[in-house]
Design a protein around this motif. Structure first.
Motif, PDB file in Angstrom:
ATOM      1  N   VAL A  39       0.938  -1.009  -0.079  1.00 30.32           N
ATOM      2  CA  VAL A  39      -0.043  -0.089   0.266  1.00 30.32           C
ATOM      3  C   VAL A  39       0.678   1.180   0.049  1.00 30.32           C
ATOM      4  O   VAL A  39       1.701   1.415   0.831  1.00 30.32           O
ATOM      5  CB  VAL A  39      -0.846  -0.065   1.392  1.00 30.32           C
ATOM      6  N   THR A  47       1.891   5.173   0.534  1.00 33.37           N
ATOM      7  CA  THR A  47       1.379   6.162   1.523  1.00 33.37           C
ATOM      8  C   THR A  47       1.008   7.475   0.893  1.00 33.37           C
ATOM      9  O   THR A  47       0.205   8.184   1.629  1.00 33.37           O
ATOM     10  CB  THR A  47       2.509   6.458   2.503  1.00 33.37           C
ATOM     11  N   SER A  48       1.116   7.582  -0.288  1.00 37.70           N
ATOM     12  CA  SER A  48       0.818   8.857  -0.828  1.00 37.70           C
ATOM     13  C   SER A  48       0.211   8.460  -2.417  1.00 37.70           C
ATOM     14  O   SER A  48       0.675   8.793  -3.480  1.00 37.70           O
ATOM     15  CB  SER A  48       1.964   9.723  -1.078  1.00 37.70           C
ATOM     16  N   ALA A  49      -0.912   7.877  -2.262  1.00 40.23           N
ATOM     17  CA  ALA A  49      -1.891   7.495  -3.582  1.00 40.23           C
ATOM     18  C   ALA A  49      -2.020   8.682  -4.372  1.00 40.23           C
ATOM     19  O   ALA A  49      -2.738   9.394  -3.976  1.00 40.23           O
ATOM     20  CB  ALA A  49      -2.918   6.557  -3.091  1.00 40.23           C
ATOM     21  N   GLU A  50      -1.530   8.783  -5.537  1.00 44.05           N
ATOM     22  CA  GLU A  50      -1.735   9.627  -6.530  1.00 44.05           C
ATOM     23  C   GLU A  50      -2.128   9.168  -8.107  1.00 44.05           C
ATOM     24  O   GLU A  50      -2.271   9.974  -9.007  1.00 44.05           O
ATOM     25  CB  GLU A  50      -1.101  10.863  -6.720  1.00 44.05           C
ATOM     26  N   THR A  51      -2.117   7.851  -8.047  1.00 40.11           N
ATOM     27  CA  THR A  51      -2.377   7.073  -9.292  1.00 40.11           C
ATOM     28  C   THR A  51      -3.813   6.290  -9.036  1.00 40.11           C
ATOM     29  O   THR A  51      -3.792   5.705  -8.080  1.00 40.11           O
ATOM     30  CB  THR A  51      -1.240   6.484 -10.067  1.00 40.11           C
ATOM     31  N   LEU A  75      -4.451   3.822  -5.702  1.00 40.93           N
ATOM     32  CA  LEU A  75      -5.751   3.674  -5.128  1.00 40.93           C
ATOM     33  C   LEU A  75      -6.434   2.229  -5.015  1.00 40.93           C
ATOM     34  O   LEU A  75      -6.989   1.789  -4.036  1.00 40.93           O
ATOM     35  CB  LEU A  75      -6.701   4.706  -6.051  1.00 40.93           C
TER      36      LEU A  75
END
Lengths: 124, 301
Positions: A21, A23-27, A31
């Motif tokens: 997982v 820590t900074s999902a931006e795609t 997600l």
């Protein structure tokens, strides 16, 4: 021996959560990973705890709601969900969640700590 | 060739060229903005292309113009690229009108809920964040907030038992109830205190504390409020938003992991209160376990 097993379980769970997982999902793919981790009760709870430790309480609450959608019987997820609601100063919301839990399922220590965090809130 | 015939042909040619631009894949490709992170029950998606609503699964890509409908005992949580989440529950309908996200700089979200209960949770903080959720008769402006709302007959059911709303005439199709959930002034984790503005009939009601609510009873009426939603009203709203618990207290992690998990969480909560000094928009790296002092090997945390 028992401690070792627990440690192994903990390490495995944390390793899985950290590796899978972001820590900074931006795609969208990131997600996806956040969605998948919440399909597992333990993994989802641990991921929510990591988010809370970073101060991301709203995201932690959202993660626990994904866990609860799939594991509505999860007393652990619901208790932590209630606590995080209290943490964002939504004490009535936390109280409403605590009301859904059965007091007898928790030790005195855990329950009293939850009550302390959600001070002056209810629960049965 | 006459002058008029020349221009007529030229117009046709220009029209064809314009048409080609309109129908190229690049021009018509949907702007994907998030996913269905959790799907329970029967959730269906439609848009300009998919006119017959199709059932979706977890990880369904979502784009501008998508409409989600839930049936009985169903729920979907939308996770957007900035990690904001929008949840709708049974018998609800939501459309994503727009979502523009420039990481660390700005975020703009517009959605419409025409029926049912919904919950919005803000995601990553940006310097310029705007979010709004419309119902048929009002607009909810959201700033750094956890917020619940409900549109339609169930909103009327909750409202009619609220002392503050005694005697108010409501429309069962469009009535809209909104309640701010947090973060409040006593929030931990350095979160921005949540605010919401509810606007209808050119009147705006500001919600500035958890449990404060506004109610738009019918088309053309201004919002009523702010008022503090009763605990009964809040419980009824949460009932609409949360899955039912069957045989609570059995199975799962309860016997095996819960005491330690809860103890770890509580200890962590009490000791750390979250990381409220993180000004770095980038979160800690995934491998940095030193960020989590309460989760040392040999403990269940």
């Amino acid at each position: 021996m028992q401690l070792g097993k627990i440690g192994l379980v903990c390490s495995f769970l944390f390793g899985a959560a950290f590796l899978v997982v972001p820590t900074s999902a931006e795609t969208l793919e990131e997600l996806d990973a956040m969605a998948e981790v919440a399909t597992d009760e333990e993994g989802g709870i641990l991921f929510a705890q990591q988010q809370a430790q970073r101060g991301e309480f709203l995201e932690a609450i959202a993660t626990l709601e994904r866990v609860l959608a799939l594991h509505p019987k999860s007393q652990a997820a619901r208790l932590i969900h209630a606590i995080y609601l209290c943490q964002i100063d939504d004490k009535p919301g936390g109280a409403a969640e605590l009301d859904k839990l059965k007091r007898k399922n928790f030790s005195d220590e855990i329950w009293s700590q939850a009550m302390m965090i959600c001070a002056s809130t209810g629960g049965q | 060739m006459s002058v008029s015939a020349f221009f007529a042909r030229k117009s046709v040619a220009l029209g064809l060229i314009a048409g080609l631009f309109c129908f190229t894949p690049a021009a018509s490709a949907p702007v994907q903005v998030g996913i269905a992170a959790s799907v329970t029950g029967d959730v269906r998606l439609s848009n300009a292309t998919i006119t017959k609503p199709k059932k979706i699964q977890r990880r369904q890509r979502l784009a501008w113009g998508d409409t989600l409908r839930t049936k009985k005992n169903s729920k979907v949580q939308i996770l957007l690229l900035d990690r904001s989440s929008l949840t709708i529950t049974s018998n609800a309908r939501l459309t994503i009108n727009r979502f523009v996200y420039d990481p660390g700089k700005s975020r703009s979200l517009g959605a419409t809920v025409t029926k049912g209960a919904f919950r919005f949770m803000s995601g990553r903080r940006t310097s310029n964040s705007k979010a709004s959720v419309d119902s048929k008769i009002g607009t909810i402006g959201i700033r750094g907030t956890a917020l619940d709302g409900i549109v339609g007959e169930r909103a009327v059911e909750i409202a009619k038992d609220e002392p503050f709303l005694d005697g108010v005439k409501s429309d069962k199709e469009t009535a809209t109830l909104v309640v701010l959930r947090g973060p409040g002034a006593a929030t931990q984790g350095g979160l921005q205190v949540g605010l919401a503005d509810v606007t209808a009939a050119e009147v705006t009601v500001n919600l500035e504390e958890p449990s404060m609510a506004a109610y738009i009873p019918r088309p053309g009426a201004p919002p009523i409020g702010p008022f503090r939603l009763s605990s009964v009203g809040l419980q009824r709203l949460q009932y609409r938003l949360a899955p039912r618990i069957h045989n609570a207290g059995s199975g799962g992690l309860l016997g095996k992991l819960l005491p330690a998990v809860a103890a770890g969480v509580l200890a962590g909560v009490l000791l750390t209160g979250g990381d409220d000094d993180d000004n770095n928009p980038n979160n800690p790296t995934a491998d940095d376990r030193s960020q989590y002092p309460n989760c040392s090997p040999g403990t269940v945390c």
